[in-house]
Design a protein around this motif. Structure first.
Motif, PDB file in Angstrom:
ATOM      1  N   VAL A  61       0.853  -1.184   0.000  1.00  0.00           N
ATOM      2  CA  VAL A  61       0.000   0.000   0.000  1.00  0.00           C
ATOM      3  C   VAL A  61       0.887   1.232   0.000  1.00  0.00           C
ATOM      4  N   LEU A  62       0.680   2.132  -0.959  1.00  0.00           N
ATOM      5  CA  LEU A  62       1.345   3.434  -0.948  1.00  0.00           C
ATOM      6  C   LEU A  62       0.376   4.444  -0.357  1.00  0.00           C
ATOM      7  N   SER A  63       0.778   5.059   0.740  1.00  0.00           N
ATOM      8  CA  SER A  63      -0.133   5.960   1.451  1.00  0.00           C
ATOM      9  C   SER A  63      -0.391   7.246   0.695  1.00  0.00           C
ATOM     10  N   HIS A  64       0.597   7.720  -0.066  1.00  0.00           N
ATOM     11  CA  HIS A  64       0.419   8.935  -0.871  1.00  0.00           C
ATOM     12  C   HIS A  64       1.598   9.067  -1.830  1.00  0.00           C
ATOM     13  N   GLU A 158      -4.117  19.421  -1.995  1.00  0.00           N
ATOM     14  CA  GLU A 158      -5.242  19.157  -1.091  1.00  0.00           C
ATOM     15  C   GLU A 158      -5.234  17.709  -0.597  1.00  0.00           C
ATOM     16  N   PHE A 159      -4.278  16.906  -1.045  1.00  0.00           N
ATOM     17  CA  PHE A 159      -4.039  15.548  -0.580  1.00  0.00           C
ATOM     18  C   PHE A 159      -5.200  14.589  -0.811  1.00  0.00           C
ATOM     19  N   GLY A 160      -5.800  14.704  -1.983  1.00  0.00           N
ATOM     20  CA  GLY A 160      -6.751  13.698  -2.412  1.00  0.00           C
ATOM     21  C   GLY A 160      -6.088  12.376  -2.728  1.00  0.00           C
ATOM     22  N   HIS A 161      -4.740  12.394  -2.865  1.00  0.00           N
ATOM     23  CA  HIS A 161      -4.008  11.160  -3.174  1.00  0.00           C
ATOM     24  C   HIS A 161      -3.651  10.362  -1.922  1.00  0.00           C
ATOM     25  N   GLU A 162      -4.005  10.869  -0.744  1.00  0.00           N
ATOM     26  CA  GLU A 162      -3.697  10.167   0.500  1.00  0.00           C
ATOM     27  C   GLU A 162      -4.750   9.096   0.768  1.00  0.00           C
ATOM     28  N   GLN A 163      -4.282   7.879   1.107  1.00  0.00           N
ATOM     29  CA  GLN A 163      -5.201   6.816   1.476  1.00  0.00           C
ATOM     30  C   GLN A 163      -4.705   6.140   2.761  1.00  0.00           C
ATOM     31  N   CYS A 164      -5.641   5.561   3.487  1.00  0.00           N
ATOM     32  CA  CYS A 164      -5.345   4.934   4.764  1.00  0.00           C
ATOM     33  C   CYS A 164      -5.718   3.459   4.719  1.00  0.00           C
ATOM     34  N   LEU A 165      -4.965   2.671   5.452  1.00  0.00           N
ATOM     35  CA  LEU A 165      -5.174   1.232   5.542  1.00  0.00           C
ATOM     36  C   LEU A 165      -5.916   0.914   6.837  1.00  0.00           C
ATOM     37  N   GLY A 169      -9.011  -7.050  12.476  1.00  0.00           N
ATOM     38  CA  GLY A 169      -8.757  -8.363  13.050  1.00  0.00           C
ATOM     39  C   GLY A 169      -9.404  -8.436  14.417  1.00  0.00           C
ATOM     40  N   THR A 170      -8.712  -9.067  15.376  1.00  0.00           N
ATOM     41  CA  THR A 170      -9.239  -9.103  16.731  1.00  0.00           C
ATOM     42  C   THR A 170      -9.276  -7.693  17.321  1.00  0.00           C
ATOM     43  N   ARG A 171      -8.415  -6.809  16.834  1.00  0.00           N
ATOM     44  CA  ARG A 171      -8.464  -5.392  17.185  1.00  0.00           C
ATOM     45  C   ARG A 171      -8.439  -4.589  15.894  1.00  0.00           C
ATOM     46  N   LYS A 172      -9.074  -3.428  15.908  1.00  0.00           N
ATOM     47  CA  LYS A 172      -9.165  -2.612  14.706  1.00  0.00           C
ATOM     48  C   LYS A 172      -8.018  -1.603  14.675  1.00  0.00           C
ATOM     49  N   ALA A 173      -7.300  -1.597  13.560  1.00  0.00           N
ATOM     50  CA  ALA A 173      -6.147  -0.720  13.410  1.00  0.00           C
ATOM     51  C   ALA A 173      -6.315   0.176  12.196  1.00  0.00           C
ATOM     52  N   LEU A 174      -5.938   1.429  12.349  1.00  0.00           N
ATOM     53  CA  LEU A 174      -5.922   2.424  11.275  1.00  0.00           C
ATOM     54  C   LEU A 174      -4.479   2.834  11.055  1.00  0.00           C
ATOM     55  N   ILE A 175      -4.004   2.704   9.819  1.00  0.00           N
ATOM     56  CA  ILE A 175      -2.611   3.007   9.517  1.00  0.00           C
ATOM     57  C   ILE A 175      -2.548   4.027   8.396  1.00  0.00           C
ATOM     58  N   SER A 176      -1.875   5.126   8.663  1.00  0.00           N
ATOM     59  CA  SER A 176      -1.671   6.197   7.687  1.00  0.00           C
ATOM     60  C   SER A 176      -0.175   6.399   7.499  1.00  0.00           C
TER      61      SER A 176
END
Length: 268
Positions: A61-64, A158-165, A169-176
Motif C-alpha cells: 500500500v502506498l499511502s500517498h 489538497e491531498f486527495g491522493h492520500e489513502q489509509c489502511l 482483526g481481533t483489534r481494529k487498526a488504522l494506519i496512515s
C-alpha cells in the motif's frame, strides 16, 4: 497482528540504517503487507537484518504520492514480482515542496500488478483502504509549502491522493503515512465509514518543523492531543511528527502515545 518498522527517521536498533521515510511490515491472519516502502533500498537491507522475507509479501500500500514513502518500490519489485500494489491514481501526479520535486518515480505507474484506485476499496473482510478525507480541522500548516503542478503552475496540494489502511482483526487498526489531511480529520472519516474509533492508530502526524513553533502552532498541537485523548485509542507515531511535537503531546496522552523507531516491533 504483528508489525516491524522497516524504515523510519530515527534508529531503534543498531543493526538498522535509517533515513527520512517510512515503511511498515505487517503480518495479519491472511496477509503479509507493506505499508509504504521508504525512500530507498536501505529499507530492504533493514528487512533482511530484521528477518523479513520480502518474497512473502502479497500486498503493498502506498499511502500517498511522495518519494519518502515510495522510493523503495522499484527495488522491491526486483525481489517480489507477485505482490499487488495499491495506490490512488492521483499519487502519480507531480508534487513539489516549494520548487523541489518530491513526487514518486513515474516508472512505478508502469509496473505490473499496480492497482490505480479512484477512491475507497475493500480488499476483503480483513483489509480495506479509504480516502475522501475532506475535513479541515487543524489541517497541518506544514502542508502550506506542498503543492501539485497543474498545467505548468503549482497549486496547493489538497491531498486527495492520500489513502489509509484499515485492518479489522481481533483489534481494529488504522494506519496512515503522514496524515497530511490531519489526524483528526482522518479519524472522523474512519468513524463515518466504520463507526467508532480504531483501537490502534499508526501514523505520522506531519507536525515537524525545523524552527521553533509559534504559540498558535503549539496551541493547535496541544488541542489535537486533547481531542485524541478523548478516545481510547493507542497512537504509534514518528517520521514526520517531529520530536518537539511528540514532547508536547506526551504529557496529555501519556502511555497511549508511543514513538516509533527503525527496527521496532509492534504486537497487537
Amino acid at each position: 497482528m504483528y508489525i516491524k518498522v522497516l524504515m523510519e527517521d530515527t534508529c531503534g536498533d543498531p543493526q538498522c540504517e535509517y533515513e527520512h521515510g517510512l515503511s511498515l511490515y505487517i503480518e495479519t491472519e491472511k496477509h503479509r503487507i507493506l505499508m509504504d516502502t521508504g525512500a530507498s533500498d536501505k529499507t530492504w537491507k533493514n528487512a533482511e537484518r530484521l528477518g523479513v522475507d520480502l518474497s512473502d509479501i502479497d500486498i503493498v500500500v502506498l499511502s500517498h504520492g511522495h518519494y519518502d514513502h515510495s522510493g523503495g518500490l522499484l527495488s522491491f519489485r526486483d525481489r517480489n514480482h507477485e505482490a499487488v500494489v495499491y495506490m490512488q491514481k492521483s499519487a502519480l501526479f507531480d508534487y513539489y515542496h516549494d520548487e523541489r520535486y518530491i513526487g514518486i518515480d513515474k516508472e512505478i505507474g508502469l509496473l505490473p500488478r499496480v492497482e490505480k484506485l479512484s477512491g475507497d476499496l475493500e480488499i476483503d473482510g480483513e483489509i480495506s483502504l479509504f480516502t475522501g478525507i475532506t475535513g479541515r480541522k487543524f489541517w497541518p500548516r506544514s502542508n502550506i509549502g506542498l503543492s501539485m503542478r497543474v498545467d505548468g503552475e503549482n497549486r496547493q496540494d489538497e491531498f486527495g491522493h492520500e489513502q489509509c489502511l484499515v485492518i479489522q482483526g481481533t483489534r481494529k487498526a488504522l494506519i496512515s503515512g503522514c496524515a497530511h489531511n490531519g489526524i483528526l480529520n482522518i479519524m472522523d472519516r474512519y468513524r463515518e465509514i466504520y463507526g467508532g474509533a480504531p483501537e490502534i492508530v499508526i501514523s505520522g502526524f506531519h507536525m515537524m518543523k525545523k524552527s521553533d513553533y509559534t504559540e498558535e502552532e503549539k496551541a493547535v498541537i496541544l488541542q489535537t492531543a486533547e481531542e485524541l485523548g478523548k478516545t481510547n485509542t493507542v497512537f504509534y507515531t514518528g517520521h514526520c511528527t517531529g520530536q518537539k511535537a511528540i514532547d508536547l503531546m506526551k504529557p496529555i496522552l501519556g502511555e497511549r502515545l508511543i514513538q516509533m523507531h527503525c527496527g521496532m516491533e509492534i504486537r497487537i
